[in-house]
Design a protein around this motif. Structure first.
Motif, mmCIF file in Angstrom:
data_model
loop_
_atom_site.group_PDB
_atom_site.id
_atom_site.type_symbol
_atom_site.label_atom_id
_atom_site.label_comp_id
_atom_site.label_asym_id
_atom_site.label_seq_id
_atom_site.Cartn_x
_atom_site.Cartn_y
_atom_site.Cartn_z
ATOM 1 N N ASP A 1 5.127 -1.831 0.289
ATOM 2 C CA ASP A 1 3.987 -1.511 0.009
ATOM 3 C C ASP A 1 3.004 -2.367 -0.384
ATOM 4 O OD1 ASP A 1 3.827 -0.001 2.444
ATOM 5 O OD2 ASP A 1 2.631 1.505 1.438
ATOM 6 N N GLY B 1 -3.771 9.678 -1.545
ATOM 7 C CA GLY B 1 -1.894 10.257 -2.059
ATOM 8 C C GLY B 1 -0.934 9.697 -2.351
ATOM 9 N N PHE B 2 -0.906 8.063 -2.014
ATOM 10 C CA PHE B 2 0.554 7.106 -2.511
ATOM 11 C C PHE B 2 -0.153 6.454 -3.691
ATOM 12 C CE2 PHE B 2 2.112 3.387 -1.314
ATOM 13 C CZ PHE B 2 3.467 2.941 -1.651
ATOM 14 N N TYR B 3 -1.548 5.740 -3.196
ATOM 15 C CA TYR B 3 -2.294 4.890 -4.555
ATOM 16 C C TYR B 3 -2.479 5.404 -5.543
ATOM 17 C CZ TYR B 3 -0.851 1.281 -0.742
ATOM 18 O OH TYR B 3 -0.433 0.606 -0.354
ATOM 19 N N GLN C 1 -6.689 2.708 -2.449
ATOM 20 C CA GLN C 1 -6.434 4.079 -2.990
ATOM 21 C C GLN C 1 -7.656 5.135 -2.528
ATOM 22 O OE1 GLN C 1 -8.141 5.429 -7.206
ATOM 23 N NE2 GLN C 1 -6.193 6.063 -7.507
ATOM 24 N N SER D 1 -8.884 5.350 0.553
ATOM 25 C CA SER D 1 -8.487 5.373 1.453
ATOM 26 C C SER D 1 -6.575 5.834 1.765
ATOM 27 C CB SER D 1 -7.946 3.968 2.357
ATOM 28 O OG SER D 1 -6.893 3.457 2.131
ATOM 29 N N ASP D 2 -5.983 5.460 0.880
ATOM 30 C CA ASP D 2 -4.520 6.569 0.399
ATOM 31 C C ASP D 2 -4.578 7.095 -0.999
ATOM 32 O OD1 ASP D 2 -2.244 8.002 1.059
ATOM 33 O OD2 ASP D 2 -1.088 5.695 1.705
#
Length: 472
Positions: free
Chosen positions: A160, A335-337, A330, A332-333
């Motif tokens: 990613d 938890g990951f970013y 961040q 949109s996601d």
């Protein structure tokens, strides 16, 4: 008769139970004898079978790569690797006539590769095996626990981050959009050099000016870092304007300490037990720098987030900074970013994109000054292609396709003095074969680009000389 026998047998069993129940040591001995019999009649043949099978598989493996005989317990070959490391490794490979060399560096194995064929095999046939990165103390403290683009192990995070870097931040469209930024920073550096040389805008001198010493190192480093910080965070921290601000001074201190720590030979990666001592205080300095830099970057991320919420704007599509790109991901996601991933992404861009560029510019200028003929050829090309009428125009990016000798100078500079003499290390996650030799899992891969670029069998007897014409 049957009744008598049965009764006798039953009495015998009852007697044996009484004996065992009254003598626990004898019961333990019987159990031990039973297990010993099981081991002798079952486990030993099984072990013999698997032993022969494993030995057969070992015989099928190719041999390990050659290794220097001067091996010391605990240290391995660490005593042979002295600064500059790339030069020491090149000498070891030359001395043992081994383009693929296996070293034992403390607790780690290292594969030193110094031939184009072996490098191609590592990154084509064995690309998946060598896709990961080795963990290090600097990566743990200064790269957010190995989560930057250059330190993350192979997996979703690395894929990613690489996708965001190549598609969202460093794509051709995005780089073209930041062309005015690069032009502004180049003009700023030229203006500072001109003023420093006494060209303050007065009347032209009646005689040619004397030679003036110019401090180029700090200037080109500030140029490269300003370009990266403006692409990453939309700010500049060196040169005209921001020099005196508190944020600029704090950022410059962080950069200087980072460079100092990068210059320290870190033997903790090869001798982990030295971490308990930390005689030189390297790990303590890394922890302090991590806290300072993390606080600085967090303020930067928070400012961008507040501005996005206030302006409800995603920024200029062509000129969106890396922080703005990561903040949009961040949303949109989340938890990951996370914020730590955003900060690690910024760190992964700033360090490789600043001092490497500055070092290459310095080497190019040094080589041209020490080879006046190449300097005259380059100046003639610029005069002919950029300002044929003598108008004094500066070089623009649109002029680059018409400047073949300039390209040759850059390529020859990178050949003699690559920005990374040893490419970023990789680590094998599975057994593989390189150059006909067996490479065990967990081996660190060191590609000696410096040795390959100076190999006389590839470049001729003048491999160590500066000759840009070889690329024309």
């Amino acid at each position: 008769m049957a009744t008598t026998t049965t009764g006798a047998l039953g009495g015998s069993l009852q007697l044996r139970r009484r004996v065992i129940s009254h003598h626990p040591m004898e019961a333990a001995a019987l159990w031990t004898a039973g297990f010993a019999s099981l081991f002798v009649f079952f486990l030993i043949p099984l072990a013999f079978f698997f032993g022969r099978h494993y030995k057969g598989r070992e015989l099928e493996k190719p041999p390990l790569p050659p290794s220097p005989p001067s091996w010391i317990p605990v240290l391995g070959h660490l005593h042979l690797v002295k600064p500059p490391v790339h030069s020491a490794l090149a000498e070891l490979s030359r001395r043992h006539a081994a383009p693929v060399l296996l070293l034992r560096l403390g607790t780690r194995r290292a594969l030193v590769v110094s031939s184009p064929a072996a490098v191609e095999e590592c990154f084509t046939a064995n690309d998946v095996a060598f896709a990961s990165r080795p963990r290090s103390l600097a990566g743990r403290h200064l790269s957010y626990d190995n989560t930057t683009v250059t330190t993350a192990p192979y997996g979703r995070l690395w894929r990613d981050l690489r996708r965001v870097a190549t598609v969202e931040v460093l794509s051709a469209r995005r780089l073209h959009g930041f062309s005015p930024v690069r032009s502004e920073e180049v003009r700023s550096l030229v203006r500072r050099l001109f003023v420093g040389a006494g060209g303050g805008g007065g009347p032209p001198p009646s005689s040619p000016p004397a030679w003036v010493k110019a401090e180029l190192s700090a200037g080109v480093f500030g140029l490269a870092l300003n370009v990266m910080t403006r692409m990453t965070a939309g700010r500049r921290y060196y040169g005209e304007g921001p020099e005196g601000t508190e944020a600029a001074r704090g950022f410059q201190e962080i950069v200087e300490e980072s460079l100092r720590l990068r210059g320290v030979t870190n033997r903790w990666d090869f001798l982990p037990w030295l971490r308990w001592v930390d005689l030189r205080g390297v790990e303590r300095r890394m922890r302090r720098l991590r806290r300072t830099r993390d606080a600085f970057l967090q303020r930067l991320v928070d400012e961008h987030r507040s501005r996005r919420r206030r302006e409800k704007d995603d920024g200029d599509g062509e000129r969106r900074t890396a922080v703005e790109v990561m903040l949009s991901l961040q949303e949109s996601d989340p938890g990951f970013y996370t914020d730590d991933i955003i900060k690690s992404f910024v760190v992964g861009l700033l360090s490789p994109g600043s001092d490497t560029t500055a070092g290459t510019i310095e080497w190019a200028m040094s080589l041209l000054l020490n080879h006046p003929e190449a300097m005259r050829t380059l100046r003639a090309e610029l005069d002919e292609e950029v300002e044929p009428g003598g108008g004094g125009r500066m070089v623009e990016e649109e002029d680059l396709p018409r400047l073949p000798f300039l390209h040759a100078v850059v390529q020859e500079t990178l050949r003699l003095h690559p920005a990374a003499p040893l490419l970023v290390p990789h680590e094998s996650t599975a057994d593989c074969t390189v150059g006909g030799f067996h490479v065990p899992r967990g081996t660190v891969l060191l590609v000696n680009a410096w040795a390959i670029h100076r190999d006389p069998t590839l470049w001729g007897d003048d491999a160590g000389e500066f000759r840009p014409e070889r690329f024309l």
